[in-house]
Scaffold this active site. Structure first.
Site, PDB file in Angstrom:
ATOM      1  N   LEU A  33       0.854  -1.134  -0.009  1.00  0.00           N
ATOM      2  CA  LEU A  33       0.171  -0.198   0.027  1.00  0.00           C
ATOM      3  C   LEU A  33       0.772   1.245  -0.142  1.00  0.00           C
ATOM      4  O   LEU A  33       1.864   1.413   0.553  1.00  0.00           O
ATOM      5  CB  LEU A  33      -1.051  -0.109   1.164  1.00  0.00           C
ATOM      6  N   HIS A  37      -3.473   4.400  -2.332  1.00  0.00           N
ATOM      7  CA  HIS A  37      -4.609   3.398  -1.626  1.00  0.00           C
ATOM      8  C   HIS A  37      -5.032   4.039  -0.577  1.00  0.00           C
ATOM      9  O   HIS A  37      -6.394   3.757  -0.429  1.00  0.00           O
ATOM     10  CB  HIS A  37      -3.934   2.124  -1.221  1.00  0.00           C
ATOM     11  N   GLN A  61      -3.898 -12.548 -13.003  1.00  0.00           N
ATOM     12  CA  GLN A  61      -3.989 -11.341 -13.927  1.00  0.00           C
ATOM     13  C   GLN A  61      -2.510 -11.190 -14.137  1.00  0.00           C
ATOM     14  O   GLN A  61      -2.202 -10.013 -14.982  1.00  0.00           O
ATOM     15  CB  GLN A  61      -4.614 -10.152 -13.202  1.00  0.00           C
ATOM     16  N   GLY A 149      -8.402   3.623  -8.467  1.00  0.00           N
ATOM     17  CA  GLY A 149      -7.804   4.821  -8.963  1.00  0.00           C
ATOM     18  C   GLY A 149      -7.700   4.833 -10.264  1.00  0.00           C
ATOM     19  O   GLY A 149      -7.808   3.911 -11.079  1.00  0.00           O
ATOM     20  N   SER A 188       2.452   0.451  -6.345  1.00  0.00           N
ATOM     21  CA  SER A 188       3.244  -0.660  -5.700  1.00  0.00           C
ATOM     22  C   SER A 188       4.455  -1.174  -6.435  1.00  0.00           C
ATOM     23  O   SER A 188       5.539  -1.207  -5.766  1.00  0.00           O
ATOM     24  CB  SER A 188       2.341  -1.732  -5.427  1.00  0.00           C
TER      25      SER A 188
END
EC number: 6.3.2.1
Length: 281
Positions: A33, A37, A61, A149, A188
């Site tokens: 985070l 975030h 993913q 976001g 990240s």
């Protein structure tokens, strides 16, 4: 602050809020985070009775196994950061087996073509993985509002499309990109950059701002040429793509119409893939 690892435990806990018709806010993340975030959490806390954040590195993913292996996993540090926003936020941190029950495969989704552009074209299967995990999480948390976001703008549009097609009663709320003081979009993945690379990466947002300035009085072709030429002169970067698209369909544009347009970029720096985007209108 409570941390849940099991789906059943979280749904049981949330059932009391559902029975009281309390509003549930949800922020899905893969952890590691950062302030971006936390800004999503702050918005959710201000708009809902209870907020859930998921921290789960979703294997389906990632089309690059090395990228999955290197993705930072920092649950203990993440929990401390969540506490700085509110001690009433629930953390859902399941294992891969808990989420996939031994069958780590993606479902197949149609997002009306949104999935075929940009990230979808360059990362085969990526958005099937996103759709699979977001749908699973939505079904577990059953939020009223979910916060994403705009750095992953294509993902935001795809989640909105999934909710529409699946007729899920969830409001999807896009939130502005959080940036470092030098303009680098918070991510990240930035943890994998050296301090020197983070300074170099400021060039990405600088060039997006140039694209915005040029867009008003130049053709789309000329704007794209300017961007590609600028990165060709910076060999520390490897360009993946730069596209200008309408925000609604994300199809690369050739001529300007009366639409909202956005510039999207993906580049590699020190073998770390960075994405960003900017509204051009």
């Amino acid at each position: 602050m409570l941390i849940f690892n099991k789906k059943a435990d979280l749904t049981t806990f949330l059932s009391d809020y559902k029975n009281k018709r309390s509003t549930i806010g949800f922020v899905p993340t893969m952890g590691a985070l950062h302030k971006g975030h936390l800004s999503l959490l702050e918005k959710s806390v201000s708009e809902n009775d209870i907020t859930v954040i998921s921290i789960f590195v979703n294997p389906t993913q990632f089309n690059n196994p090395e990228d999955l292996e290197k993705y930072p996993r920092t649950l203990e540090a993440d929990a401390e950061k969540v506490k700085t926003v509110s001690d009433k936020i629930l953390i859902f941190a399941p294992s891969v087996d808990e989420m996939y029950e031994g069958n780590i495969v993606s479902g197949h989704f149609s997002f009306d073509g949104l999935e075929n552009q940009m990230e979808g074209a360059h990362r085969p299967g990526h958005f099937d993985g996103v759709g699979t995990i977001v749908k699973k999480l939505f079904e577990i948390v059953t939020p009223d509002n979910a916060y994403f976001g705009e750095k992953d703008f294509q993902q935001l549009q795809i989640v909105k499309k999934m909710v529409e097609k699946e007729a899920m009663p969830i409001n999807i709320i896009g939130c502005p990109i959080s940036r470092e003081p030098n303009g680098l979009a918070m991510s990240s993945r930035n943890q994998r950059l050296s301090d020197e690379d983070k300074e170099k990466a400021a060039f990405i947002y600088k060039i997006l701002q140039e694209a915005k300035q040029l867009f008003g009085n130049n053709s789309i072709e000329d704007v794209k040429k300017h961007i590609y030429d600028a990165f060709e002169a910076r060999p520390e970067f490897k360009m993946d793509y730069f596209e200008i698209t309408a925000e609604d369909d994300l199809i690369p544009a050739n001529i300007k119409e009366n639409k909202a347009y956005r510039g999207f970029i993906a580049v590699f720096l020190s073998n770390v893939r960075l994405i960003d985007n900017i509204s051009l209108n």
